[in-house]
Enzyme design. Structure first.
Site, PDB file in Angstrom:
ATOM      1  N   GLU A 121       0.730  -1.140  -0.253  1.00 12.05           N
ATOM      2  CA  GLU A 121      -0.421  -0.280   0.042  1.00 12.05           C
ATOM      3  C   GLU A 121       0.605   1.072  -0.009  1.00 12.05           C
ATOM      4  OE1 GLU A 121      -2.815  -0.564   3.095  1.00 12.05           O
ATOM      5  OE2 GLU A 121      -3.016   1.613   3.370  1.00 12.05           O
ATOM      6  N   ASP A 122       2.094   1.422   0.529  1.00 12.40           N
ATOM      7  CA  ASP A 122       2.778   2.860   1.387  1.00 12.40           C
ATOM      8  C   ASP A 122       3.752   2.854   0.230  1.00 12.40           C
ATOM      9  OD1 ASP A 122       0.946   2.999   3.136  1.00 12.40           O
ATOM     10  OD2 ASP A 122       1.894   2.830   4.739  1.00 12.40           O
TER      11      ASP A 122
END
Ligand code: MN
Length: 740
Positions: free
Chosen positions: A93-94
């Site tokens: 996600e990051d």
């Protein structure tokens, strides 16, 4: 670890390494060489991937996945696979790491877990991103429950470290947690997590209430411990004679459960008798657990008198979430009620760690496993229903977390499961929405019943339909499932649409008779009559709620305009999508009463929610409604949890200004015993001491108890709280609370 890329600050490097070592130490199972290697690789990838990120608190981001992994193994009891997935849970996600990278290095299983934990990306278009994401997490529940368990650990760590977030963010996360994560933890039997979730939520949502209970627990700690010791001493000797290894713990109940009791029972802290429970944990082999628990029960009840109604046997029949324990309440020294929980080591581990511990003991008690399976089946059915939007899904999922559900039958004998409390009409909608729409009568076990009849286990139901039948507003009160409710609302909307079309036609005719263009004038009329949109205007015309007399307007060429006198239809009460009604406050009277996102509220059109009546000084937030107005709720409002959890992105910060200068009317309910002479006089005298204006005072007496309702004009919340404290201290008064 030499090749591990590290941040520059040597102290931080040490901190990270220390927490990683801590994680390794917490893994109880025997790790294979491969496991160890995989965990190390996951750690290194995560360190590198998150190396530039920091948490809101300023600490290196990597501490978060490490801690989540530790919670997974130490507090939930998961194994090395979950540790790896937890370490990697935020990288896709990051950071630049992709799912493909993870699949290549760690294989399909880990990749699936990490995928389940990765939020839907922002290209996924949805009104309710939070609900969609949660649905995604839950969709893994059938194939691998670990995704949900790791998600719980993630949430727990975020809740523990909420302190550095902005207040609105805290409220949002806490509400979401108490709305869905805590009940889910309960359903999965993760009692320890659930309790901590609820405590942390209360601490954020109602900080002063939380602190007050914490303080009182602290103050009473010594005397409570003294009592517990005395209670235990009374039965030690007899327990020793059983020759079963045991330990006894006496622990206070959680702050949130005490808070619940204070709220539901309406009694002061001092009157809650079961502030703690005594737990006896025995060490016996699974075969002898049940009889050993009852032996302990027998010993305790020889020493102390039991309260028979409070005996709960979840040893013979475990709860549907797998909880096993034998509970009883006895009368301890000094006549105090004491709850005693008797269980084996195994039962205790399951009660603390839930689902994961279950797997460890799989095969010990097949019946528990089956209840889980039934529940998982119902979740799968929910997920398969493609018509449902994410919010509907969440709301039905929530229903599945509670209650066991009831089993009823069709005339052919097919079994149908419905949530507890479902009505005959719910059953009709459950068969098919068309059946629901056209229901005219329902027979249960061959007898006619009202459509709102609440179903019972084993009922056999026959629905009779007629094609001319259609739903009306009242039907909404006769159903409880979200399926029925949604279908009825849809039908009502359809009906309104047809109705509004008549109004549109009528208006069209009127305008063209006066040679006025429809499109050019319609929005002026909507505004003139104070409606939100054209649809509402048409509907009001068709229902004869307003009369449009074109002679009352000025006509400039082809356009209508106002005469000097403006008559507007006032909307006094409005309802929203949850069925709550709101009252409108005249904004000029409350100038600068509120700041919304730091700006004076005069700029906004806002209302106070009637569900919780916020008063100056209350902890509040603003909520953007679908009509784009703002509603102000108390953070402790019963609806706030749902609003914040489901629509967190619509929440704005709201603060009071000039609290001291704004008077408000508040109702106080005073309860006490009737035999005090001059009780009314002493209440009014005390109110007068505060210089307050009594608007009304009503008093009812019944069997020695009186209930007084006083309406007062107050200056601020502090003043009110001071008055409540004073009144509570009066002799003969047992409780004082805010009315609504
Ligand atoms: Mn996370």
């Amino acid at each position: 670890m030499g090749t591990t890329p590290q941040p520059n600050d040597p102290e931080e490097v040490l901190l990270i390494q220390r927490s990683y070592r801590n994680l390794l130490k917490s893994i109880k199972s025997n790790l294979t060489k491969e496991d160890k290697e995989m965990i190390r690789q996951a750690y290194e990838i995560a360190v590198q991937a998150h190396s530039k990120q920091r948490r809101k608190s300023g600490e290196p981001y990597i501490l978060h996945p490490i801690e989540v992994a530790r919670i997974c193994t130490e507090e939930i009891g998961l194994g090395p696979t979950a540790v790896v997935a937890a370490l990697l849970h935020d990288v896709v996600e990051d950071t630049d790491v992709s799912l493909d990278d993870i699949r290549k290095q760690f294989g399909d299983k880990i990749c699936r877990l990490v995928d389940g934990l990765t939020k839907l990306d922002s290209s996924y278009n949805s009104e309710n991103p939070q609900a969609e994401n949660f649905k995604k997490v839950l969709s893994t529940l059938n194939s691998d429950v670990r995704v949900v368990l790791i998600k719980m650990a993630d949430r727990l760590h975020n809740m523990r470290t909420l302190g550095s977030m902005k207040r609105e963010k805290q409220l949002k996360i806490a509400s979401e947690t108490s709305y869905i994560y805590a009940p889910l933890a309960h359903r999965l039997g993760l009692y320890k997590l659930k309790t901590e979730f609820m405590d942390l939520c209360l601490k954020i949502l109602e900080p002063s209430f939380y602190q007050e209970i914490a303080r009182k627990l602290q103050e009473t700690k010594r005397s409570r411990n003294h009592y517990i010791n005395e209670f235990i001493k009374g039965m030690n000797e007899q327990l020793d004679e059983l020759n079963v290894p045991y330990k006894i713990i006496g622990r206070p109940k959680s702050i949130s459960s005490i808070a619940d009791k204070l709220k539901t029972k309406g009694v002061p802290f001092e009157e809650i008798y079961d502030l703690f429970a005594v737990r006896i944990i025995i060490d016996v082999e699974p075969k002898k657990e049940k009889s050993a628990c009852w032996q302990v029960y027998s010993v305790i009840t020889d020493v102390y008198t039991p309260v028979p109604e409070r005996l709960k046997d979840w040893v013979t029949m475990p709860k549907s979430n797998g909880y096993e324990s034998l509970h009883t309440t006895v009368i301890g020294p000094g006549g105090r009620f004491v709850e005693v929980q008797i269980r084996s080591e195994r039962m205790d581990e399951i009660a603390e760690k839930g689902f994961a511990a279950h797997w460890k003991y799989k095969g010990v008690k097949q019946s528990t496993q089956n209840v889980f399976d039934t529940w998982l089946d119902s979740v799968r059915m929910l997920l398969e229903d493609k018509d449902k939007d994410a919010l509907e899904f969440i709301s039905e999922f929530k229903t599945s977390l509670y209650g066991e559900g009831i089993y009823v039958y069709t005339p052919k004998g097919d079994m149908v499961t419905l949530p507890k409390g479902a009505t005959a009409l719910d059953f009709a909608f459950n068969i098919h929405s068309d059946v629901g729409y056209h229901t005219i009568s329902i027979k249960i076990n061959n007898k006619l019943v009202p459509m709102s009849y609440v179903l019972e286990n084993g009922d056999q139901i026959q629905v009779n339909t007629n094609k001319n039948q259609k739903p009306n507003e009242n039907w909404l009160k006769m159903v409880i499932t979200s399926k029925s409710r949604t279908r009825i609302k849809q039908a009502l909307k359809e009906a309104n649409k047809i109705q509004a079309d008549y109004g549109k036609e009528e208006l069209f005719r009127k305008l063209s008779n006066s040679k006025l263009d429809f499109e050019e004038n319609i929005d002026f009329l909507v505004k003139h009559f104070g409606f939100k949109n054209r649809f509402e205007l048409f509907l009001a015309i068709s229902l004869d709620q307003i009369k449009i007399d074109l002679k009352k307007f000025k006509i400039d060429g082809s356009k209508l305009s106002e005469f000097k006198e403006v008559q507007k239809v006032k909307t006094e009460e409005v309802s929203d999508e949850l069925g709550n009604t709101y009252y409108t406050i005249n904004p000029t009277k409350n100038k600068s009463l509120l700041l919304i996102n730091g700006e004076s509220a005069d700029k906004f059109s806002f209302q106070f929610a009637s569900c919780c009546h916020p008063l100056p000084g209350d902890d509040i937030f603003a909520f953007v409604t679908t009509a784009n107005t703002l509603k102000i709720h108390r953070t402790s409002c019963p609806n706030s949890e749902h609003l914040l959890a489901s629509y967190g992105y619509r929440v704005l910060k709201a603060d009071w200004t000039n609290v001291a200068t704004t008077a408000f009317i508040e109702e106080l309910i005073i309860i006490g015993s009737d035999n005090g002479p001059g009780i009314i006089q002493s209440i009014t005298e005390n109110i007068n001491k505060f210089g307050l204006n009594i608007k009304s005072f009503k008093i009812d007496g019944n069997e020695g108890i009186f209930e007084g309702t006083v309406k007062l004009e107050m200056q601020n919340l502090d003043q009110m709280n001071a008055l409540i404290r004073t009144l509570k201290n009066l002799p003969y008064v047992s409780n004082v609370r805010r009315g609504n």
